[in-house]
Design a protein around this motif. Structure first.
Motif, PDB file in Angstrom:
ATOM      1  N   MET A   1       0.843  -1.192   0.000  1.00  0.00           N
ATOM      2  CA  MET A   1       0.000   0.000   0.000  1.00  0.00           C
ATOM      3  C   MET A   1       0.886   1.253   0.000  1.00  0.00           C
ATOM      4  N   ILE A   2       0.493   2.232  -0.769  1.00  0.00           N
ATOM      5  CA  ILE A   2       1.193   3.515  -0.823  1.00  0.00           C
ATOM      6  C   ILE A   2       0.269   4.580  -0.241  1.00  0.00           C
ATOM      7  N   TYR A   3       0.790   5.359   0.699  1.00  0.00           N
ATOM      8  CA  TYR A   3      -0.018   6.356   1.407  1.00  0.00           C
ATOM      9  C   TYR A   3       0.445   7.769   1.065  1.00  0.00           C
ATOM     10  N   PHE A   4      -0.513   8.708   1.137  1.00  0.00           N
ATOM     11  CA  PHE A   4      -0.248  10.120   0.870  1.00  0.00           C
ATOM     12  C   PHE A   4      -0.894  10.955   1.976  1.00  0.00           C
TER      13      PHE A   4
ATOM     14  N   LEU B   1      -9.515   7.981  -0.857  1.00  0.00           N
ATOM     15  CA  LEU B   1      -9.343   9.165  -0.026  1.00  0.00           C
ATOM     16  C   LEU B   1     -10.334   9.028   1.120  1.00  0.00           C
ATOM     17  N   ARG B   2      -9.788   8.829   2.333  1.00  0.00           N
ATOM     18  CA  ARG B   2     -10.658   8.526   3.467  1.00  0.00           C
ATOM     19  C   ARG B   2     -10.354   9.426   4.648  1.00  0.00           C
TER      20      ARG B   2
ATOM     21  N   TYR C   1      -2.863   9.904 -12.002  1.00  0.00           N
ATOM     22  CA  TYR C   1      -3.260  10.515 -10.738  1.00  0.00           C
ATOM     23  C   TYR C   1      -2.440  11.778 -10.489  1.00  0.00           C
ATOM     24  N   VAL C   2      -3.122  12.841 -10.083  1.00  0.00           N
ATOM     25  CA  VAL C   2      -2.455  14.054  -9.629  1.00  0.00           C
ATOM     26  C   VAL C   2      -2.823  14.236  -8.164  1.00  0.00           C
TER      27      VAL C   2
ATOM     28  N   TYR D   1      -3.154   4.073  -2.141  1.00  0.00           N
ATOM     29  CA  TYR D   1      -3.264   3.425  -3.444  1.00  0.00           C
ATOM     30  C   TYR D   1      -2.747   1.995  -3.316  1.00  0.00           C
ATOM     31  N   ASP D   2      -3.545   1.035  -3.799  1.00  0.00           N
ATOM     32  CA  ASP D   2      -3.193  -0.377  -3.627  1.00  0.00           C
ATOM     33  C   ASP D   2      -2.758  -1.061  -4.916  1.00  0.00           C
TER      34      ASP D   2
END
Length: 241
Positions: free
Chosen positions: A1-4, A234-235, A193-194, A227-228
């Protein structure tokens, strides 16, 4: 998983008032540590940041320790500076092994093209800020600023960040469309994705074959994106925890 994650703005309030938000941020990092492969901090995690040759802001030691812990777990961390936390010298890169990015990141992640930016300076009409950004982030300006005693330099940074916050709040409605237009232009260039922050208003908008994601801010309702490899989410942080 990638987190922002962006715009936590730790240090904006007095220590006691900031403490619950700091603890929530640390709790989130503990939670995503379970499945994170990579984390992108997309600017303004701190409401101010300046590190000197032998001094860093002590108020953020718990968060910095957590960053180091995540790195020791094998999680890759990339840090894009925002319009508040731009005063980096070498601490993050030398002591935490976290690269600092002065500019936007264009990267392929799990087969998709990402354009990642904090978002400040994307309004071409805001010429005053665009010029100010070039001046205050100039290496000569930073070198001169670091001649100040750390107590003075960090104190001035903390005070000026609050004034910048008030200015940004007054301009929020002006930056909304230009940032969205910028994101759409990047999708037209072929990005899937931006990802941006800065706007202090969360958004997840589909445009043609891509998506514009704004990470919002942590003053009212904290958000986090992840993003998986197949989908972007977006939570609210409360939903993740």
């Amino acid at each position: 998983m990638i987190y922002f994650i962006s715009d936590v703005h730790l240090g904006f309030f007095e220590k006691e008032q900031d403490f619950p938000r700091e603890m929530l941020f640390l709790k989130l990092l503990d939670r995503i540590k379970e499945d994170a492969k990579q984390i992108y901090f997309v600017g303004d995690i701190f409401d101010y940041w300046f590190d000197y040759k032998t001094v860093i802001p002590k108020r953020f030691f718990r968060v910095l320790a957590k960053f180091w812990e995540l790195k020791q777990c094998g999680i890759k961390i990339d840090y894009i500076i925002g319009n508040h936390d731009f005063g980096h010298l070498s601490f993050f890169e030398k002591e935490l092994d976290i690269p600092i990015y002065q500019d936007d990141i264009m990267v392929n992640l799990l087969g998709k093209k990402f354009y990642i930016a904090h978002g400040d300076g994307k309004n071409p009409a805001d010429k005053g800020y665009i010029w100010l950004k070039k001046i205050i982030r100039n290496h000569i300006s930073l070198k001169l600023y670091l001649k100040l005693h750390p107590n003075i330099g960090i104190g001035l940074a903390a005070g000026s960040s609050k004034k910048s916050r008030a200015y940004t709040d007054n301009r929020d409605h002006l930056d909304d469309e230009p940032m969205r237009d910028f994101a759409f232009s990047k999708i037209d260039e072929g990005y899937d994705y931006v990802i941006m922050g800065h706007r202090h208003k969360s958004e997840f908008t589909k445009y043609k074959n891509g998506y514009y994601v704004n990470l919002g801010e942590w003053f009212r309702e904290p958000y986090c994106a992840n993003y998986d490899g197949n989908n972007m989410y977006l939570r609210k942080v409360s939903e993740i925890l």
